[in-house]
Scaffold this motif. Sequence first.
Motif, PDB file in Angstrom:
ATOM      1  N   TYR A 156       0.584  -1.165  -0.037  1.00  0.00           N
ATOM      2  CA  TYR A 156       0.034   0.098   0.018  1.00  0.00           C
ATOM      3  C   TYR A 156       0.731   1.423   0.204  1.00  0.00           C
ATOM      4  O   TYR A 156       1.896   1.363   0.764  1.00  0.00           O
ATOM      5  N   SER A 157       0.365   2.235  -0.833  1.00  0.00           N
ATOM      6  CA  SER A 157       1.473   3.583  -0.823  1.00  0.00           C
ATOM      7  C   SER A 157       0.485   4.571  -0.844  1.00  0.00           C
ATOM      8  O   SER A 157      -0.866   4.582  -1.277  1.00  0.00           O
ATOM      9  N   ASN A 158       0.783   5.942  -0.424  1.00  0.00           N
ATOM     10  CA  ASN A 158       0.228   7.051  -0.430  1.00  0.00           C
ATOM     11  C   ASN A 158       1.116   8.258  -0.257  1.00  0.00           C
ATOM     12  O   ASN A 158       2.230   7.906   0.155  1.00  0.00           O
ATOM     13  N   ASN A 159       0.651   9.343  -0.581  1.00  0.00           N
ATOM     14  CA  ASN A 159       1.808  10.392  -0.708  1.00  0.00           C
ATOM     15  C   ASN A 159       1.632  11.280   0.628  1.00  0.00           C
ATOM     16  O   ASN A 159       2.471  12.215   0.917  1.00  0.00           O
ATOM     17  N   GLU A 160       0.816  10.678   1.561  1.00  0.00           N
ATOM     18  CA  GLU A 160       0.711  11.366   2.607  1.00  0.00           C
ATOM     19  C   GLU A 160       0.931  10.506   3.862  1.00  0.00           C
ATOM     20  O   GLU A 160       0.442   9.249   3.941  1.00  0.00           O
ATOM     21  N   PHE A 161       2.040  10.991   4.638  1.00  0.00           N
ATOM     22  CA  PHE A 161       2.647  10.239   5.871  1.00  0.00           C
ATOM     23  C   PHE A 161       1.432   9.705   6.932  1.00  0.00           C
ATOM     24  O   PHE A 161       1.433   8.505   7.259  1.00  0.00           O
ATOM     25  N   ALA A 162       0.551  10.584   7.169  1.00  0.00           N
ATOM     26  CA  ALA A 162      -0.423  10.370   8.060  1.00  0.00           C
ATOM     27  C   ALA A 162      -1.327   9.163   7.570  1.00  0.00           C
ATOM     28  O   ALA A 162      -1.667   8.504   8.247  1.00  0.00           O
ATOM     29  N   CYS A 163      -1.637   9.162   6.115  1.00  0.00           N
ATOM     30  CA  CYS A 163      -2.431   8.102   5.625  1.00  0.00           C
ATOM     31  C   CYS A 163      -1.691   6.669   5.668  1.00  0.00           C
ATOM     32  O   CYS A 163      -2.572   5.730   6.072  1.00  0.00           O
TER      33      CYS A 163
END
Length: 393
Positions: free
Chosen positions: A279-286
Amino acid sequence: MYKSQFIGLDEKPCDTKCLLCDCTFVLPTNETDFLTHLFKAHRLVIADVSKIASLRSYIHYWRVKFREAPLTTYCTTLLMDCTPDGQPSKNEHYFLLSDCLSEDKTLRNEIHQAKLEWALAQQEAERTDKSFKRGCMFCRTEFCGSRIIYIKHLFQKHNLHLGKPDNLVFVDELLDKIQNNIESLICIYCEKTFKDRTVLKEHMRKKFHKCINPYNKMYDKFYINNYSESEGTTWKQGQPNSEKNLDLGGGSSENEDEESSWSDWNDESIEIICLLCNYSNNEFACILRHMQEAHNFDFEETVKDLTFYEKVKIVNYIKRQIQLQQCIFCEAKSDNVLEHMKNQQHFKIPAQKVWNHPEYYFPMSENDSFLYNLDATSNSDEESDIENLPEAM
Protein backbone atom coordinates in the motif's frame (compact mmCIF):
# COMPACT_ATOMS: atom_id res chain seq x y z
CA MET A 1 38.31 -12.74 17.45
CA TYR A 2 40.00 -9.49 16.69
CA LYS A 3 38.28 -6.43 18.13
CA SER A 4 40.33 -6.47 21.31
CA GLN A 5 43.44 -5.95 19.18
CA PHE A 6 41.89 -3.36 16.87
CA ILE A 7 44.16 -0.46 16.00
CA GLY A 8 44.35 2.40 13.53
CA LEU A 9 40.63 3.01 13.16
CA ASP A 10 41.02 6.63 12.18
CA GLU A 11 43.59 5.74 9.49
CA LYS A 12 45.78 8.74 10.15
CA PRO A 13 49.12 8.28 8.33
CA CYS A 14 51.31 6.05 10.47
CA ASP A 15 54.44 3.93 10.08
CA THR A 16 53.48 0.31 9.48
CA LYS A 17 55.85 -2.64 9.21
CA CYS A 18 55.59 -5.14 6.36
CA LEU A 19 53.90 -8.47 7.13
CA LEU A 20 57.07 -10.41 6.37
CA CYS A 21 60.04 -8.13 6.99
CA ASP A 22 61.07 -4.99 8.86
CA CYS A 23 60.56 -2.57 5.96
CA THR A 24 58.32 0.30 7.05
CA PHE A 25 55.70 2.19 5.04
CA VAL A 26 53.45 5.10 5.91
CA LEU A 27 49.90 3.82 5.57
CA PRO A 28 47.52 4.65 4.09
CA THR A 29 49.60 7.36 2.34
CA ASN A 30 52.08 4.97 0.68
CA GLU A 31 49.71 2.06 0.15
CA THR A 32 50.72 1.54 -3.48
CA ASP A 33 54.42 1.39 -2.60
CA PHE A 34 53.62 -1.07 0.16
CA LEU A 35 51.62 -3.40 -2.08
CA THR A 36 54.34 -3.22 -4.74
CA HIS A 37 56.90 -4.19 -2.10
CA LEU A 38 54.80 -7.20 -1.06
CA PHE A 39 54.65 -8.42 -4.63
CA LYS A 40 58.26 -7.83 -5.64
CA ALA A 41 60.00 -8.74 -2.39
CA HIS A 42 57.71 -11.49 -1.08
CA ARG A 43 55.57 -12.49 -4.08
CA LEU A 44 52.51 -11.87 -1.95
CA VAL A 45 49.25 -10.39 -3.26
CA ILE A 46 46.38 -9.28 -1.01
CA ALA A 47 43.02 -9.69 -2.72
CA ASP A 48 40.45 -6.86 -2.76
CA VAL A 49 42.55 -4.42 -0.75
CA SER A 50 40.09 -1.60 -1.43
CA LYS A 51 37.40 -3.49 0.51
CA ILE A 52 39.46 -3.79 3.70
CA ALA A 53 38.15 -1.24 6.19
CA SER A 54 41.54 -0.67 7.82
CA LEU A 55 44.58 -1.98 5.97
CA ARG A 56 46.87 -1.16 8.90
CA SER A 57 44.81 -3.29 11.26
CA TYR A 58 44.66 -6.09 8.70
CA ILE A 59 48.44 -6.01 8.26
CA HIS A 60 49.00 -5.95 12.01
CA TYR A 61 46.96 -9.13 12.43
CA TRP A 62 48.67 -11.10 9.67
CA ARG A 63 52.15 -9.95 10.66
CA VAL A 64 51.60 -11.68 14.01
CA LYS A 65 50.22 -14.80 12.28
CA PHE A 66 53.09 -15.06 9.81
CA ARG A 67 55.58 -15.14 12.68
CA GLU A 68 53.95 -18.36 13.81
CA ALA A 69 53.51 -20.19 10.50
CA PRO A 70 54.72 -19.99 6.89
CA LEU A 71 52.79 -18.29 4.09
CA THR A 72 51.54 -21.59 2.71
CA THR A 73 49.54 -22.18 5.90
CA TYR A 74 47.18 -19.32 5.06
CA CYS A 75 47.77 -18.36 1.43
CA THR A 76 46.76 -19.88 -1.89
CA THR A 77 49.82 -20.77 -3.99
CA LEU A 78 49.76 -19.59 -7.60
CA LEU A 79 52.06 -20.53 -10.48
CA MET A 80 52.98 -17.83 -13.00
CA ASP A 81 55.32 -17.75 -15.97
CA CYS A 82 57.21 -14.61 -15.02
CA THR A 83 59.35 -13.21 -12.25
CA PRO A 84 58.17 -10.24 -10.13
CA ASP A 85 60.12 -7.86 -12.40
CA GLY A 86 58.32 -9.19 -15.49
CA GLN A 87 61.01 -11.50 -16.88
CA PRO A 88 59.79 -14.76 -18.52
CA SER A 89 60.20 -17.79 -16.26
CA LYS A 90 58.28 -21.05 -15.86
CA ASN A 91 56.28 -21.99 -12.77
CA GLU A 92 57.21 -19.12 -10.51
CA HIS A 93 55.49 -19.40 -7.11
CA TYR A 94 53.30 -16.54 -5.79
CA PHE A 95 50.97 -16.33 -2.82
CA LEU A 96 47.43 -14.95 -2.57
CA LEU A 97 45.96 -13.83 0.75
CA SER A 98 42.19 -13.56 0.39
CA ASP A 99 38.85 -14.03 2.09
CA CYS A 100 38.59 -17.48 0.54
CA LEU A 101 40.22 -18.40 3.84
CA SER A 102 37.52 -18.34 6.53
CA GLU A 103 39.88 -16.72 9.05
CA ASP A 104 40.64 -13.91 6.62
CA LYS A 105 36.95 -13.40 5.85
CA THR A 106 36.11 -13.25 9.55
CA LEU A 107 38.93 -10.77 10.12
CA ARG A 108 37.73 -8.48 7.32
CA ASN A 109 34.17 -8.59 8.63
CA GLU A 110 35.22 -7.78 12.19
CA ILE A 111 37.43 -4.91 11.08
CA HIS A 112 34.56 -3.54 9.03
CA GLN A 113 32.11 -3.92 11.90
CA ALA A 114 34.47 -2.26 14.36
CA LYS A 115 35.07 0.66 12.02
CA LEU A 116 31.35 1.07 11.36
CA GLU A 117 30.58 1.11 15.09
CA TRP A 118 33.41 3.59 15.66
CA ALA A 119 32.05 5.94 12.99
CA LEU A 120 28.46 5.66 14.25
CA ALA A 121 29.57 6.37 17.80
CA GLN A 122 31.36 9.48 16.58
CA GLN A 123 28.30 10.57 14.61
CA GLU A 124 26.03 10.08 17.62
CA ALA A 125 28.42 12.11 19.78
CA GLU A 126 28.35 14.95 17.24
CA ARG A 127 24.59 14.77 17.02
CA THR A 128 24.06 15.14 20.76
CA ASP A 129 26.90 17.61 21.33
CA LYS A 130 25.60 21.10 22.15
CA SER A 131 28.99 22.75 22.55
CA PHE A 132 29.47 23.31 18.80
CA LYS A 133 30.44 26.90 17.99
CA ARG A 134 31.53 28.18 14.61
CA GLY A 135 31.27 31.22 12.39
CA CYS A 136 30.09 30.79 8.80
CA MET A 137 33.02 30.50 6.40
CA PHE A 138 31.26 32.77 3.90
CA CYS A 139 29.44 35.37 5.99
CA ARG A 140 29.52 36.76 9.53
CA THR A 141 26.76 34.57 10.98
CA GLU A 142 27.73 32.78 14.19
CA PHE A 143 26.30 29.38 15.15
CA CYS A 144 26.17 27.68 18.53
CA GLY A 145 24.94 24.28 19.61
CA SER A 146 24.00 22.49 16.39
CA ARG A 147 26.09 21.31 13.46
CA ILE A 148 22.89 20.51 11.57
CA ILE A 149 21.75 24.13 11.58
CA TYR A 150 25.19 25.22 10.33
CA ILE A 151 25.10 22.74 7.43
CA LYS A 152 21.55 23.79 6.60
CA HIS A 153 22.69 27.43 6.55
CA LEU A 154 25.52 26.60 4.10
CA PHE A 155 23.00 25.10 1.71
CA GLN A 156 20.17 27.60 2.07
CA LYS A 157 22.22 30.79 2.10
CA HIS A 158 25.32 29.85 0.11
CA ASN A 159 24.20 26.83 -1.97
CA LEU A 160 27.08 24.74 -0.64
CA HIS A 161 26.19 21.06 -1.03
CA LEU A 162 27.68 18.77 1.61
CA GLY A 163 24.95 16.16 1.75
CA LYS A 164 22.31 15.21 4.29
CA PRO A 165 23.42 15.69 7.89
CA ASP A 166 22.45 12.14 8.84
CA ASN A 167 25.06 10.90 6.34
CA LEU A 168 27.86 13.13 7.66
CA VAL A 169 30.44 12.28 10.33
CA PHE A 170 33.60 14.02 11.55
CA VAL A 171 31.83 17.21 10.56
CA ASP A 172 34.29 19.61 12.21
CA GLU A 173 37.21 18.11 10.30
CA LEU A 174 35.25 18.25 7.04
CA LEU A 175 34.37 21.91 7.59
CA ASP A 176 38.02 22.70 8.43
CA LYS A 177 39.18 21.15 5.16
CA ILE A 178 36.62 23.06 3.11
CA GLN A 179 37.35 26.35 4.86
CA ASN A 180 41.11 25.88 4.45
CA ASN A 181 40.59 25.36 0.70
CA ILE A 182 38.44 28.46 0.38
CA GLU A 183 40.90 30.59 2.36
CA SER A 184 43.74 29.21 0.21
CA LEU A 185 41.76 30.21 -2.91
CA ILE A 186 41.33 26.58 -3.97
CA CYS A 187 38.10 25.44 -5.63
CA ILE A 188 36.58 22.70 -3.49
CA TYR A 189 35.40 20.76 -6.55
CA CYS A 190 38.10 20.91 -9.24
CA GLU A 191 40.80 21.86 -6.69
CA LYS A 192 42.43 24.46 -8.93
CA THR A 193 44.04 27.51 -7.31
CA PHE A 194 42.92 31.04 -8.22
CA LYS A 195 44.55 34.43 -7.82
CA ASP A 196 41.93 36.04 -5.56
CA ARG A 197 38.58 35.45 -3.89
CA THR A 198 36.57 37.23 -6.56
CA VAL A 199 37.97 35.05 -9.34
CA LEU A 200 37.37 31.94 -7.23
CA LYS A 201 33.79 33.03 -6.57
CA GLU A 202 33.06 33.57 -10.26
CA HIS A 203 34.68 30.26 -11.21
CA MET A 204 32.62 28.28 -8.69
CA ARG A 205 29.45 30.09 -9.73
CA LYS A 206 29.88 29.69 -13.50
CA LYS A 207 31.24 26.13 -13.37
CA PHE A 208 28.69 24.96 -10.77
CA HIS A 209 31.55 23.92 -8.47
CA LYS A 210 29.66 24.41 -5.20
CA CYS A 211 30.18 20.90 -3.88
CA ILE A 212 33.22 18.87 -2.89
CA ASN A 213 35.12 16.73 -5.36
CA PRO A 214 33.34 13.33 -5.47
CA TYR A 215 36.47 11.63 -6.81
CA ASN A 216 38.79 12.75 -4.02
CA LYS A 217 38.99 9.78 -1.66
CA MET A 218 40.11 12.10 1.11
CA TYR A 219 36.42 12.92 1.62
CA ASP A 220 35.27 9.29 1.95
CA LYS A 221 35.85 9.43 5.70
CA PHE A 222 33.12 12.02 6.18
CA TYR A 223 30.16 10.04 4.80
CA ILE A 224 28.58 7.26 6.83
CA ASN A 225 27.46 5.26 3.82
CA ASN A 226 31.14 4.67 2.99
CA TYR A 227 31.26 2.55 6.13
CA SER A 228 28.36 0.43 4.91
CA GLU A 229 28.98 -3.18 4.03
CA SER A 230 27.07 -2.91 0.76
CA GLU A 231 29.55 -2.71 -2.11
CA GLY A 232 29.39 0.12 -4.57
CA THR A 233 27.49 2.47 -2.26
CA THR A 234 29.44 5.66 -1.88
CA TRP A 235 28.63 9.25 -1.04
CA LYS A 236 29.51 10.33 -4.56
CA GLN A 237 26.69 8.33 -6.20
CA GLY A 238 24.10 10.90 -5.23
CA GLN A 239 26.18 13.79 -6.51
CA PRO A 240 23.80 16.18 -8.29
CA ASN A 241 24.22 16.64 -12.01
CA SER A 242 23.12 20.23 -11.90
CA GLU A 243 24.23 22.40 -9.00
CA LYS A 244 23.10 25.79 -7.68
CA ASN A 245 25.23 28.91 -7.29
CA LEU A 246 27.58 29.22 -4.34
CA ASP A 247 27.56 32.78 -3.02
CA LEU A 248 30.96 33.47 -1.52
CA GLY A 249 29.93 37.00 -0.72
CA GLY A 250 27.63 36.01 2.12
CA GLY A 251 24.33 37.18 0.65
CA SER A 252 21.10 35.20 0.51
CA SER A 253 20.44 33.42 -2.79
CA GLU A 254 16.68 33.05 -3.00
CA ASN A 255 16.60 32.23 -6.70
CA GLU A 256 14.42 29.97 -8.82
CA ASP A 257 16.99 27.17 -8.95
CA GLU A 258 17.17 26.96 -5.17
CA GLU A 259 13.39 27.05 -4.80
CA SER A 260 13.09 24.35 -7.44
CA SER A 261 15.60 22.20 -5.57
CA TRP A 262 13.70 22.51 -2.30
CA SER A 263 10.33 21.95 -3.96
CA ASP A 264 11.67 18.74 -5.52
CA TRP A 265 12.70 17.53 -2.07
CA ASN A 266 9.38 18.45 -0.48
CA ASP A 267 7.25 17.31 -3.39
CA GLU A 268 4.10 15.83 -1.90
CA SER A 269 3.66 13.52 -4.90
CA ILE A 270 6.43 11.25 -3.65
CA GLU A 271 4.85 7.91 -2.80
CA ILE A 272 5.41 6.50 0.68
CA ILE A 273 5.08 2.72 1.00
CA CYS A 274 3.71 0.84 4.00
CA LEU A 275 6.35 -1.06 5.98
CA LEU A 276 4.30 -4.24 5.90
CA CYS A 277 2.60 -4.38 2.49
CA ASN A 278 2.56 -2.65 -0.91
CA TYR A 279 0.00 0.00 0.00
CA SER A 280 1.29 3.48 -0.89
CA ASN A 281 0.16 7.05 -0.38
CA ASN A 282 1.82 10.46 -0.65
CA GLU A 283 0.59 11.41 2.83
CA PHE A 284 2.58 9.99 5.73
CA ALA A 285 -0.43 10.34 8.04
CA CYS A 286 -2.43 8.09 5.68
CA ILE A 287 0.33 5.48 5.77
CA LEU A 288 0.35 5.49 9.58
CA ARG A 289 -3.44 5.23 9.67
CA HIS A 290 -3.37 2.36 7.16
CA MET A 291 -0.81 0.45 9.23
CA GLN A 292 -2.98 0.85 12.30
CA GLU A 293 -6.25 -0.13 10.61
CA ALA A 294 -5.03 -2.83 8.22
CA HIS A 295 -2.29 -4.37 10.33
CA ASN A 296 -3.15 -3.31 13.88
CA PHE A 297 0.34 -1.82 14.07
CA ASP A 298 0.63 1.58 15.76
CA PHE A 299 3.98 2.80 14.48
CA GLU A 300 3.90 6.12 16.33
CA GLU A 301 3.21 4.44 19.65
CA THR A 302 5.87 1.82 18.95
CA VAL A 303 8.66 4.33 18.35
CA LYS A 304 7.58 7.19 20.60
CA ASP A 305 10.38 6.65 23.15
CA LEU A 306 13.11 5.81 20.63
CA THR A 307 15.92 8.01 19.36
CA PHE A 308 16.09 9.00 15.70
CA TYR A 309 18.72 6.34 14.99
CA GLU A 310 16.68 3.64 16.70
CA LYS A 311 13.68 4.57 14.56
CA VAL A 312 15.82 4.19 11.46
CA LYS A 313 16.92 0.75 12.60
CA ILE A 314 13.34 -0.31 13.35
CA VAL A 315 12.18 0.71 9.87
CA ASN A 316 15.05 -1.07 8.13
CA TYR A 317 14.67 -4.16 10.33
CA ILE A 318 10.97 -4.46 9.53
CA LYS A 319 11.56 -3.98 5.81
CA ARG A 320 14.29 -6.60 5.78
CA GLN A 321 12.12 -9.14 7.61
CA ILE A 322 9.18 -8.58 5.25
CA GLN A 323 11.48 -8.86 2.25
CA LEU A 324 12.76 -12.20 3.59
CA GLN A 325 9.18 -13.32 4.38
CA GLN A 326 10.03 -13.57 8.06
CA CYS A 327 7.85 -12.52 10.98
CA ILE A 328 9.05 -9.26 12.49
CA PHE A 329 8.39 -10.54 16.01
CA CYS A 330 9.26 -14.25 16.16
CA GLU A 331 11.33 -14.34 12.92
CA ALA A 332 9.47 -17.42 11.71
CA LYS A 333 9.64 -17.85 7.93
CA SER A 334 6.32 -18.14 6.08
CA ASP A 335 5.01 -18.06 2.51
CA ASN A 336 2.34 -15.67 3.79
CA VAL A 337 4.10 -13.82 6.55
CA LEU A 338 1.35 -11.20 6.96
CA GLU A 339 -1.24 -13.92 7.56
CA HIS A 340 1.07 -15.54 10.09
CA MET A 341 1.60 -12.25 11.91
CA LYS A 342 -2.15 -11.58 11.94
CA ASN A 343 -3.03 -15.03 13.30
CA GLN A 344 -0.29 -14.90 15.92
CA GLN A 345 -0.87 -11.22 16.75
CA HIS A 346 2.77 -10.56 15.88
CA PHE A 347 2.38 -7.07 14.46
CA LYS A 348 4.81 -5.77 17.07
CA ILE A 349 8.54 -5.34 17.37
CA PRO A 350 10.74 -7.81 19.29
CA ALA A 351 13.24 -7.09 22.04
CA GLN A 352 15.78 -4.36 21.32
CA LYS A 353 18.68 -6.84 21.11
CA VAL A 354 17.10 -8.29 17.94
CA TRP A 355 16.94 -5.10 15.84
CA ASN A 356 19.32 -2.62 17.50
CA HIS A 357 22.39 -3.40 15.38
CA PRO A 358 24.49 -1.12 13.14
CA GLU A 359 23.57 -3.17 10.06
CA TYR A 360 20.02 -1.81 10.28
CA TYR A 361 21.25 1.77 10.10
CA PHE A 362 21.39 1.44 6.31
CA PRO A 363 18.16 1.46 4.23
CA MET A 364 16.99 -1.52 2.19
CA SER A 365 16.54 0.70 -0.84
CA GLU A 366 17.79 4.07 -2.04
CA ASN A 367 15.67 7.17 -1.37
CA ASP A 368 13.38 5.40 1.08
CA SER A 369 10.49 7.86 1.38
CA PHE A 370 9.31 6.35 4.69
CA LEU A 371 12.65 7.25 6.29
CA TYR A 372 12.35 10.81 5.02
CA ASN A 373 9.21 11.21 7.11
CA LEU A 374 10.57 9.89 10.39
CA ASP A 375 10.77 13.42 11.74
CA ALA A 376 6.97 13.43 11.69
CA THR A 377 7.07 10.98 14.60
CA SER A 378 9.47 13.13 16.62
CA ASN A 379 9.12 16.25 18.71
CA SER A 380 12.79 17.10 18.25
CA ASP A 381 13.53 20.18 16.16
CA GLU A 382 17.00 18.83 15.53
CA GLU A 383 15.66 15.59 14.09
CA SER A 384 13.25 17.53 11.93
CA ASP A 385 16.13 19.55 10.52
CA ILE A 386 17.87 16.40 9.34
CA GLU A 387 15.21 15.52 6.85
CA ASN A 388 14.65 19.05 5.55
CA LEU A 389 17.80 19.01 3.43
CA PRO A 390 17.84 17.65 -0.13
CA GLU A 391 19.74 14.48 -1.00
CA ALA A 392 22.91 16.18 -2.21
CA MET A 393 25.27 13.24 -1.73
